[in-house]
Design a protein around this motif. Structure first.
Motif, PDB file in Angstrom:
ATOM      1  N   MET A   1      85.691  32.805  34.456  1.00  0.00           N
ATOM      2  CA  MET A   1      86.944  33.418  34.029  1.00  0.00           C
ATOM      3  C   MET A   1      87.896  32.364  33.490  1.00  0.00           C
ATOM      4  N   VAL A   2      87.931  31.214  34.158  1.00  0.00           N
ATOM      5  CA  VAL A   2      88.814  30.141  33.708  1.00  0.00           C
ATOM      6  C   VAL A   2      88.393  29.663  32.327  1.00  0.00           C
ATOM      7  N   THR A   3      87.108  29.467  32.138  1.00  0.00           N
ATOM      8  CA  THR A   3      86.609  29.019  30.831  1.00  0.00           C
ATOM      9  C   THR A   3      86.964  30.018  29.753  1.00  0.00           C
ATOM     10  N   LEU A   4      86.744  31.262  30.063  1.00  0.00           N
ATOM     11  CA  LEU A   4      87.019  32.316  29.082  1.00  0.00           C
ATOM     12  C   LEU A   4      88.488  32.331  28.688  1.00  0.00           C
ATOM     13  N   LEU A   5      89.349  32.251  29.684  1.00  0.00           N
ATOM     14  CA  LEU A   5      90.778  32.272  29.393  1.00  0.00           C
ATOM     15  C   LEU A   5      91.208  31.035  28.632  1.00  0.00           C
ATOM     16  N   ALA A   6      90.651  29.878  28.999  1.00  0.00           N
ATOM     17  CA  ALA A   6      91.013  28.648  28.288  1.00  0.00           C
ATOM     18  C   ALA A   6      90.590  28.750  26.832  1.00  0.00           C
ATOM     19  N   LEU A   7      89.416  29.302  26.591  1.00  0.00           N
ATOM     20  CA  LEU A   7      88.965  29.494  25.207  1.00  0.00           C
ATOM     21  C   LEU A   7      89.886  30.440  24.466  1.00  0.00           C
ATOM     22  N   THR A   8      90.332  31.477  25.146  1.00  0.00           N
ATOM     23  CA  THR A   8      91.231  32.432  24.501  1.00  0.00           C
ATOM     24  C   THR A   8      92.534  31.757  24.115  1.00  0.00           C
ATOM     25  N   VAL A   9      93.032  30.914  25.000  1.00  0.00           N
ATOM     26  CA  VAL A   9      94.265  30.185  24.677  1.00  0.00           C
ATOM     27  C   VAL A   9      94.043  29.298  23.460  1.00  0.00           C
ATOM     28  N   LEU A  10      92.899  28.635  23.427  1.00  0.00           N
ATOM     29  CA  LEU A  10      92.603  27.779  22.273  1.00  0.00           C
ATOM     30  C   LEU A  10      92.528  28.603  21.002  1.00  0.00           C
ATOM     31  N   CYS A  11      91.966  29.781  21.098  1.00  0.00           N
ATOM     32  CA  CYS A  11      91.931  30.672  19.932  1.00  0.00           C
ATOM     33  C   CYS A  11      93.335  31.058  19.502  1.00  0.00           C
ATOM     34  N   ASN A  12      94.192  31.333  20.492  1.00  0.00           N
ATOM     35  CA  ASN A  12      95.582  31.656  20.163  1.00  0.00           C
ATOM     36  C   ASN A  12      96.206  30.538  19.344  1.00  0.00           C
ATOM     37  N   ILE A  13      95.917  29.314  19.769  1.00  0.00           N
ATOM     38  CA  ILE A  13      96.501  28.168  19.075  1.00  0.00           C
ATOM     39  C   ILE A  13      95.911  28.031  17.680  1.00  0.00           C
TER      40      ILE A  13
ATOM     41  N   GLN B   1      83.332  33.892  22.675  1.00  0.00           N
ATOM     42  CA  GLN B   1      84.686  33.397  22.459  1.00  0.00           C
ATOM     43  C   GLN B   1      84.659  32.035  21.782  1.00  0.00           C
ATOM     44  N   SER B   2      83.655  31.237  22.103  1.00  0.00           N
ATOM     45  CA  SER B   2      83.515  29.937  21.437  1.00  0.00           C
ATOM     46  C   SER B   2      83.256  30.140  19.954  1.00  0.00           C
ATOM     47  N   LEU B   3      82.449  31.132  19.647  1.00  0.00           N
ATOM     48  CA  LEU B   3      82.171  31.407  18.238  1.00  0.00           C
ATOM     49  C   LEU B   3      83.433  31.824  17.491  1.00  0.00           C
ATOM     50  N   GLU B   4      84.255  32.625  18.162  1.00  0.00           N
ATOM     51  CA  GLU B   4      85.520  33.029  17.547  1.00  0.00           C
ATOM     52  C   GLU B   4      86.377  31.807  17.248  1.00  0.00           C
ATOM     53  N   LEU B   5      86.382  30.888  18.184  1.00  0.00           N
ATOM     54  CA  LEU B   5      87.193  29.689  17.992  1.00  0.00           C
ATOM     55  C   LEU B   5      86.661  28.855  16.829  1.00  0.00           C
ATOM     56  N   LEU B   6      85.332  28.745  16.783  1.00  0.00           N
ATOM     57  CA  LEU B   6      84.730  27.998  15.682  1.00  0.00           C
ATOM     58  C   LEU B   6      85.106  28.631  14.353  1.00  0.00           C
ATOM     59  N   HIS B   7      85.041  29.923  14.317  1.00  0.00           N
ATOM     60  CA  HIS B   7      85.395  30.627  13.069  1.00  0.00           C
ATOM     61  C   HIS B   7      86.804  30.283  12.622  1.00  0.00           C
ATOM     62  N   LEU B   8      87.739  30.329  13.569  1.00  0.00           N
ATOM     63  CA  LEU B   8      89.128  30.033  13.218  1.00  0.00           C
ATOM     64  C   LEU B   8      89.266  28.598  12.730  1.00  0.00           C
ATOM     65  N   LEU B   9      88.555  27.687  13.399  1.00  0.00           N
ATOM     66  CA  LEU B   9      88.645  26.280  12.994  1.00  0.00           C
ATOM     67  C   LEU B   9      88.097  26.094  11.593  1.00  0.00           C
ATOM     68  N   PHE B  10      86.929  26.654  11.362  1.00  0.00           N
ATOM     69  CA  PHE B  10      86.310  26.476  10.053  1.00  0.00           C
ATOM     70  C   PHE B  10      87.136  27.140   8.962  1.00  0.00           C
ATOM     71  N   LEU B  11      87.749  28.268   9.326  1.00  0.00           N
ATOM     72  CA  LEU B  11      88.527  29.020   8.349  1.00  0.00           C
ATOM     73  C   LEU B  11      89.706  28.199   7.839  1.00  0.00           C
ATOM     74  N   HIS B  12      90.402  27.594   8.768  1.00  0.00           N
ATOM     75  CA  HIS B  12      91.620  26.883   8.386  1.00  0.00           C
ATOM     76  C   HIS B  12      91.368  25.424   8.043  1.00  0.00           C
ATOM     77  N   LEU B  13      90.223  24.908   8.481  1.00  0.00           N
ATOM     78  CA  LEU B  13      90.017  23.468   8.334  1.00  0.00           C
ATOM     79  C   LEU B  13      88.561  23.217   7.945  1.00  0.00           C
ATOM     80  N   PRO B  14      88.289  23.242   6.694  1.00  0.00           N
ATOM     81  CA  PRO B  14      86.901  23.125   6.263  1.00  0.00           C
ATOM     82  C   PRO B  14      86.187  21.878   6.764  1.00  0.00           C
ATOM     83  N   GLU B  15      86.891  20.773   6.863  1.00  0.00           N
ATOM     84  CA  GLU B  15      86.189  19.559   7.297  1.00  0.00           C
ATOM     85  C   GLU B  15      85.680  19.661   8.718  1.00  0.00           C
ATOM     86  N   ALA B  16      86.237  20.617   9.486  1.00  0.00           N
ATOM     87  CA  ALA B  16      85.722  20.797  10.848  1.00  0.00           C
ATOM     88  C   ALA B  16      84.255  21.210  10.801  1.00  0.00           C
ATOM     89  N   ALA B  17      83.895  21.971   9.783  1.00  0.00           N
ATOM     90  CA  ALA B  17      82.492  22.401   9.663  1.00  0.00           C
ATOM     91  C   ALA B  17      81.583  21.194   9.475  1.00  0.00           C
TER      92      ALA B  17
END
Lengths: 616, 266
Positions: A500-512, A546-562
């Motif tokens: 649960m902690v991991t999931l919530l932490a990932l969600t917060v990271l997604c929020n950011i 949730q990790s995949l969602e975060l990756l998507h957001l990172l790649f979306l806004h920051l291509p070099e992250a890919a």
């Protein structure tokens, strides 16, 4: 003729002027030296610049309002033909330490025994048992607990753990004899009732007692007598009965409830406390009991009683209220009554009261507030009374206190407060105003809590993260602050905790990350990718999702992250999940949209640079 | 946890805010959108915290410390004139005072558990104006705090208490005003004597007040003839006379009626 102390009357209630001590008398705490409640919290207090410690969390509150109204004197003149209007029973709101014995349950919260090594193990085993029983009860929505106020003199002298009862149970004949003797007054009544009370610690005696004809009536008669010590002992007997695990025993106490409520407006701290805990025990017993307590006016009685300045009384009152509010029918039958009364305002004041003195009080009322808020009956009312700012300031204060003295039990207060704030933030906009919190210091407080409680009380970490999620979901302020205050490493550390902690932490990271490129850039700079790669190795589909969602957001806004993800063997990490039906679509989307083009461009870059290199 | 050192020092009043891009809906198959979570009371998210709370309630939580002893003082006497009750704890004295002396009616010396009940008693028993007004309008106020109903008679009020508020029909603090009876209850109980009045204080003349709301000797004694025990400050003295707790001398009366009663708490 015995020497007597200065006639002071009951402590705390008479004159405010100090009287000189005569030798041999205890000194009463006097009104002038009592700690005062802080004044109403401002919505944003100025931040101090005290360096080093958490002085920055200390809010500068306005001082307590100067209250010129005098203490109400004892018995007022009653000669007038028309009765005078009541003065408010306690003109000033100050938490008073009660008379020495009635110090409140919080101060007595430790075990009364000092067990040896085996005793300690026994205690732990008992606790584990109790805990699993409670979990089971909660899952069946039958989580009920009672409290027992018992005289310490009953503790076995050599401190044997688990040995609570020092006396034998009583037989029918013995009970009858005791009651007869008490009525006749042949022996000292108090001693007789003491004996009865000790017997009533046993379930068999309790059951025998309530089955005897007329016994309850006699007990209630003693309970309503005007011989104070008899009344007190009878009250203790009643209390033992209320604590019984046999519902028939507790229900037999029903005829006493009208008197218990009447006595709530009395002034004896210890007696009132006892009545309150008895009521609290009865209130959780059954629907039938509450169906009687509510029309008998328990809510108005509590609303008057909450104006008492005594810690023990307030704590007991909080207990009763928390028991009522946990009832199944509370959202429809009880909470509306409570919200209609003056109780909420007082609760808000008491929850942020002087923490040294009123910790137990604050804990009880914090839980009361939680039960009200999470029932979603009328949170708009509470919001209009300033609950959000009160609770935020309380958390800030707790965070600053925490680093200094290891206050045990803080988590009991922090937990319900966090829950209230989280739920209030999630209030439906259509129902009322949308709650906005913009105090960044709350962020600091949350991380300090998580650090402090990570080892001992991990449940609190997930509660903190829930609040963190609700804070970061909409407010860019908090997202920005996490990054600029360098709190990201701490957040990333949480990715290796419970599910649960991991999931919530990932969600917060997604929020950011969702806030845009500037945020993703910072996340990337501060090494979010390696942590993500670890979470991708987990088996839990929701966590990976949730990790995949975060990756998507990172790649979306920051291509070099890919690119960087690829170079850290990200593709392989993804491929493990390509057959999972919950994840495969997203895995494929990530590969196709971001990673394969990135790989292709890497290859083409490589070949292009190879082309310009001089061939060897 | 890896918190930065001197975390608090790095906190400034105004922090520069990173620029925010306007929110766009998520692109399929991705579904994430930031949202505030809300949990209802029975949600399993709360389980651990709730268990912790209940362990605290059941007093199983923490470790062991000493238990503070209830402080005892040398024995002392109640200071109300004529009351010779003795105490050795503050709480005992406080409770006694609150039960017997605090809310006492000056007219008939009865004690009440609360100011509210005392006021109601004075109004209904000792206020002649009340009786006159009661003929014209409903004056008997419901005893339950928060209930504003008023009634024509004491009986109507009692019916209301029983029906609406589920009070016992023999609620002790709602006895109607009656002429004093002189019934004595001296029969030795062969079994539990439930017909005996609730109050178990003093046998004889207490019984004659069986109908009263609370107990005190009914014979009024004008002046206290026994010197007060212990030094009393002038302030306290004034308060004693001003307050209506001048207590007729039970001792004197008891000696008069030939009984030995000294209310002792030991």
């Amino acid at each position: 003729m015995q020497a007597s102390p200065r006639p002071l009357g009951p402590p705390h209630s008479l004159l405010g002027t100090p009287l000189t001590d005569t030798p041999g008398t205890p000194s009463y705490p006097l009104t002038d030296s009592f700690p005062t409640l802080p004044g109403p919290p401002s919505t944003r207090a100025p931040i101090s610049t005290e360096p080093g410690t958490l002085g920055l969390l200390r809010t500068l509150r306005p001082g307590p309002p100067v209250d010129a109204a005098p203490w109400r004197l004892g018995p007022g003149s009653r000669k007038c033909a028309v009765p005078c209007r009541h003065l408010p029973r306690w003109s000033r709101r100050r938490l008073l330490p009660s008379a020495s014995a009635a110090i409140g349950m919080w101060s007595r919260r430790s075990c009364r025994y000092r067990p040896d090594a085996s005793g300690l193990e026994e205690l732990r085993a008992r606790r584990r048992e109790q805990e699993s029983a409670l979990r089971k009860a909660r899952r069946q929505q039958q989580l009920v607990s009672k409290r027992l106020l018992r005289e310490d003199s009953l503790v076995n002298g050599d401190g044997q753990a688990g040995v609570e009862i020092a006396v034998e149970p009583l037989s029918d004949q013995e009970i009858l004899q005791l009651l007869r003797d008490v009525q006749r007054g042949t022996e000292e009544r108090k001693k007789l009732l003491s004996r009865l009370r000790q017997g009533l610690q046993h379930k068999e005696t309790q059951q025998k007692f309530v089955r005897l004809e007329g016994s309850m009536r006699v007990l209630i008669g003693l309970f309503t007598s005007s011989l104070a010590n008899v009344q007190m002992e009878a009250a203790r007997c009643l209390h033992e009965l209320s604590h019984s695990c046999d519902p028939a025993v507790a229900e037999a106490c029903l005829p006493a409830t009208s008197y218990l409520l009447t006595y709530l407006s009395g002034h004896s701290v210890e007696f009132t406390e006892l009545c309150l805990y008895t009521l609290g025990n009865l209130a959780v017993e059954s629907d039938a009991v509450r169906k009687q307590l509510l029309p008998q006016g328990i809510i108005p009685a509590l609303a008057s009683c909450i104006q008492s300045p005594h810690v023990a009384v307030l704590e007991g009152l909080g207990y009763v209220l928390s028991q009522l509010l946990q009832a199944r029918e509370a959202p429809t039958k009880i909470i509306p009554l409570v919200l209609d009364s003056v109780l909420p305002q007082h609760m808000l004041q008491l929850v942020s009261s002087n923490l040294e003195l009123g910790m137990g009080v604050a804990v009880e009322f914090a839980w009361c507030l939680h039960y009200i808020v999470c029932s979603h009956v009328n949170n708009t009312l509470l919001i209009s009374q300033g609950i959000v700012s009160t609770l935020v300031l309380l958390l800030l204060e707790l965070a600053s206190v925490m680093s200094k003295a290891a206050t045990e039990g803080l988590e009991l207060l922090i937990c319900p407060v966090l829950r209230c704030l989280s739920n209030l933030l999630a209030e439906d906009e259509t129902e009322g105003c949308k709650v906005q919190i913009q105090d960044e210091r709350l962020l600091v407080a949350l991380f300090l809590f998580m650090q402090y409680f990570l080892q001992q009380h991990p449940f609190l970490v997930q509660e903190c993260l829930w609040l963190l999620n609700n804070l970061t979901a909409d407010e860019p302020i908090f997202c920005s602050a996490v990054l600029t205050m360098d709190l990201l490493p701490a957040l990333l550390q949480l990715l290796s905790c419970s599910r649960m902690v991991t999931l919530l932490a990932l969600t917060v990271l997604c929020n950011i990350a969702e806030k845009g490129p500037a945020y993703c850039y910072q996340l990337h700079q501060k090494a979010v990718l390696p942590s993500l790669l670890s979470t991708l190795a987990l088996s839990d589909a929701q966590v990976v999702g949730q990790s995949l969602e975060l990756l998507h957001l990172l790649f979306l806004h920051l291509p070099e992250a890919a690119d960087d993800f690829l170079s850290q063997a990200g593709l392989q990490a993804l491929e493990q999940h390509q057959d999972n039906p919950q994840l495969q679509e997203r895995v494929r989307a990530l590969s196709e949209t971001y990673l394969q083009p990135a790989a292709a461009s890497l290859i083409s870059c490589a070949s292009a640079s190879a082309a310009v290199l001089p061939s060897s | 946890m890896l918190l930065p050192p001197e975390l608090s020092v790095s906190l400034r009043v105004e922090r520069p805010l990173l620029p925010v891009r306007p929110r766009t809906p998520p692109r399929a198959p991705f579904c994430f959108s930031p949202s505030r979570l809300r949990f209802h009371r029975q949600h399993e998210f709360f389980e651990d915290g709730d268990i912790h709370r209940h362990l605290y309630l059941q007093d199983i939580l923490t470790n062991v410390t000493e238990v503070t002893e209830r402080s005892k003082v040398s024995e002392f006497c109640c200071h109300i004139v004529g009351c010779c009750q003795v105490f050795d704890t503050l709480e005992g004295y406080e409770h006694h005072y609150n039960t017997l002396h605090r809310n006492m009616c000056s007219f008939c010396k009865r004690s009440f558990p609360s100011v509210h009940l005392l006021d109601t008693h004075i109004l209904e028993w000792h206020d002649s104006l009340f009786q006159i007004m009661a003929e014209k309008q409903n004056m008997y106020q419901c005893l339950v705090e928060g209930c504003a109903e008023k009634f024509k008679s004491s009986k109507d009020r009692k019916d209301h208490l029983v029906k609406v508020h589920l009070y016992p029909s023999d609620f002790r603090f709602d006895k109607p005003k009656k002429a004093k009876s002189s019934t004595k209850h001296n029969k030795p109980p062969s079994k539990l004597d439930v017909s005996m009045p609730m109050d178990v204080n003093v046998e004889t003349y207490e019984q004659s007040q069986a109908d009263s709301m609370e107990i005190c000797p009914s014979e009024s004694v004008e002046n206290p003839t026994q010197p007060m025990s212990g030094p009393i400050s002038s302030l306290q003295e004034k308060k004693l006379y001003k307050s209506r707790s001048v207590f007729p001398l039970c001792k004197l009366l008891l000696q008069g009626s030939g009984l030995h009663m000294c209310w002792s708490s030991t």
